[in-house]
Scaffold this motif. Structure first.
Motif, mmCIF file in Angstrom:
data_model
loop_
_atom_site.group_PDB
_atom_site.id
_atom_site.type_symbol
_atom_site.label_atom_id
_atom_site.label_comp_id
_atom_site.label_asym_id
_atom_site.label_seq_id
_atom_site.Cartn_x
_atom_site.Cartn_y
_atom_site.Cartn_z
ATOM 1 N N GLU A 73 0.858 -1.186 0.000
ATOM 2 C CA GLU A 73 0.000 0.000 0.000
ATOM 3 C C GLU A 73 0.890 1.231 0.000
ATOM 4 O OE1 GLU A 73 -3.086 0.624 2.973
ATOM 5 O OE2 GLU A 73 -3.552 2.589 2.123
ATOM 6 N N GLY A 75 1.203 4.973 0.858
ATOM 7 C CA GLY A 75 0.510 5.949 1.710
ATOM 8 C C GLY A 75 -0.538 5.313 2.594
ATOM 9 N N ARG A 80 -5.689 2.091 8.165
ATOM 10 C CA ARG A 80 -7.132 1.799 8.054
ATOM 11 C C ARG A 80 -7.373 0.612 7.130
ATOM 12 N NH1 ARG A 80 -11.118 3.354 4.365
ATOM 13 N NH2 ARG A 80 -9.662 4.621 3.161
ATOM 14 N N ASP A 99 5.205 4.861 3.397
ATOM 15 C CA ASP A 99 4.634 6.187 3.669
ATOM 16 C C ASP A 99 5.770 7.190 3.851
ATOM 17 O OD1 ASP A 99 1.530 7.003 4.752
ATOM 18 O OD2 ASP A 99 3.141 8.461 5.093
ATOM 19 N N GLN A 101 5.717 9.821 5.748
ATOM 20 C CA GLN A 101 5.758 10.472 7.061
ATOM 21 C C GLN A 101 6.032 9.487 8.202
ATOM 22 O OE1 GLN A 101 3.047 14.062 7.525
ATOM 23 N NE2 GLN A 101 1.728 12.616 6.401
HETATM 24 C C1 LIG Z 1 -5.100 10.826 3.250
HETATM 25 S S1 LIG Z 1 -3.881 9.725 3.863
HETATM 26 C C2 LIG Z 1 -4.592 8.191 3.323
HETATM 27 C C3 LIG Z 1 -4.265 7.025 4.240
HETATM 28 C C4 LIG Z 1 -4.858 5.674 3.814
HETATM 29 N N1 LIG Z 1 -4.528 5.338 2.455
HETATM 30 C C5 LIG Z 1 -6.365 5.659 3.989
HETATM 31 O O1 LIG Z 1 -7.090 5.742 2.963
HETATM 32 O O2 LIG Z 1 -6.835 5.552 5.120
HETATM 33 C C6 LIG Z 1 -2.530 9.925 2.691
HETATM 34 C C7 LIG Z 1 -1.245 9.240 3.108
HETATM 35 O O3 LIG Z 1 -0.332 9.273 1.986
HETATM 36 C C8 LIG Z 1 0.972 9.551 2.459
HETATM 37 N N2 LIG Z 1 1.779 10.122 1.362
HETATM 38 C C9 LIG Z 1 1.644 11.338 0.785
HETATM 39 N N3 LIG Z 1 2.581 11.533 -0.175
HETATM 40 C C10 LIG Z 1 3.334 10.393 -0.217
HETATM 41 C C11 LIG Z 1 4.457 9.969 -0.989
HETATM 42 N N4 LIG Z 1 5.000 10.756 -1.923
HETATM 43 N N5 LIG Z 1 4.966 8.736 -0.771
HETATM 44 C C12 LIG Z 1 4.430 7.920 0.181
HETATM 45 N N6 LIG Z 1 3.369 8.272 0.954
HETATM 46 C C13 LIG Z 1 2.822 9.479 0.759
HETATM 47 C C14 LIG Z 1 0.728 10.515 3.610
HETATM 48 O O4 LIG Z 1 1.821 10.591 4.496
HETATM 49 C C15 LIG Z 1 -0.520 9.920 4.261
HETATM 50 O O5 LIG Z 1 -0.202 8.976 5.249
#
Ligand SMILES: C[S@@+](CC[C@H](N)C(=O)[O-])C[C@H]1O[C@@H](n2cnc3c(N)ncnc32)[C@H](O)[C@@H]1O
Length: 214
Positions: A73, A75, A80, A99, A101
């Protein structure tokens, strides 16, 4: 203090306007630089109410996870989807969350441990960079993430390289996520990276588009 109906509607209207403007600004800026969903918002992605609102089980059904698969997955946030996905690929499968962060990954690891999940690995990194050898995964999925990545094309090219032949790329988008991507945009970007469209589930406001590595 008594607030008149007029004052109430003006205040609510102004708050809504601020929210809409902030969403539009965030969306626009995210095309130029990385502005991921902040870690302090992780709580909004957790709990059974949010699972129901955001259709967690429906999304996992649409992705089509099966026992034995190796799944990434991009991000995952606090997990979740990834934590129930780890259960779905048993026996024999494993899931990896990539991810950008560290705070999100800490939350993911804590929640996975609480759920007794042992086939989940959390990796910190930017999805636009290579992190995995070619042909590593059966399935790679994104959910409300693609629009947060300024260079969406590079991220999808990395996915293409990391998937096994005929592996599945799955992209889920939910409106009104500020970074919502339309079905047409997702299809265009995936095809440009070399993917073949397979199926689109759902309606424009909550869809999952699956593609195969051609
Ligand atoms: C809105 S959250 C969605 C979390 C999960 N997919 C959900 O639907 O519950 C977006 C996630 O994408 C990650 N993210 C954003 N840009 C990214 C990147 N360039 N590479 C990896 N992760 C990234 C953020 O840190 C965050 O945890």
């Amino acid at each position: 203090m008594v607030i008149s109906p007029m004052t109430f509607f003006v205040v609510v209207g102004l708050l809504l306007l601020v929210l809409v403007v902030a969403n539009l600004w965030w969306r626009r800026e995210s095309r130029r630089r990385s502005l991921p969903c902040p870690t302090w918002l992780a709580g909004f992605l957790e709990g059974s109410l949010m699972d129901w609102v955001l259709g967690t089980q429906t999304t996992l059904d649409r992705i089509g996870l099966r026992p034995g698969q190796r799944v990434l997955e991009v991000g995952p946030g606090p997990g979740r989807l990834l934590i129930p996905a780890a259960h779905r690929v048993l026996p024999g499968g494993e899931v990896i969350g990539l991810d950008i962060q560290p705070g999100m990954l800490e939350r993911l690891k804590t929640r996975a441990a609480q759920a007794g999940v042992s086939n989940l690995t959390a990796i910190q990194g930017d999805a636009t960079q290579p992190h995995f050898p070619p042909d590593s995964f059966d399935v790679i999925y994104f959910c409300t993430v693609l629009g947060e990545i300024p260079n969406r094309e590079a991220a999808l090219r990395e996915c293409y390289a990391a998937l096994k032949p005929n592996g599945i790329l799955s992209v889920t988008e939910i409106f009104p996520d500020p970074h919502y991507q339309s079905r047409a945009t997702v299809k265009r970007l995936a095809e440009a990276a070399g993917f073949r469209p397979e199926v689109i589930y759902g309606h424009w406001y909550f869809f999952t588009a699956n593609f195969a590595k051609a």
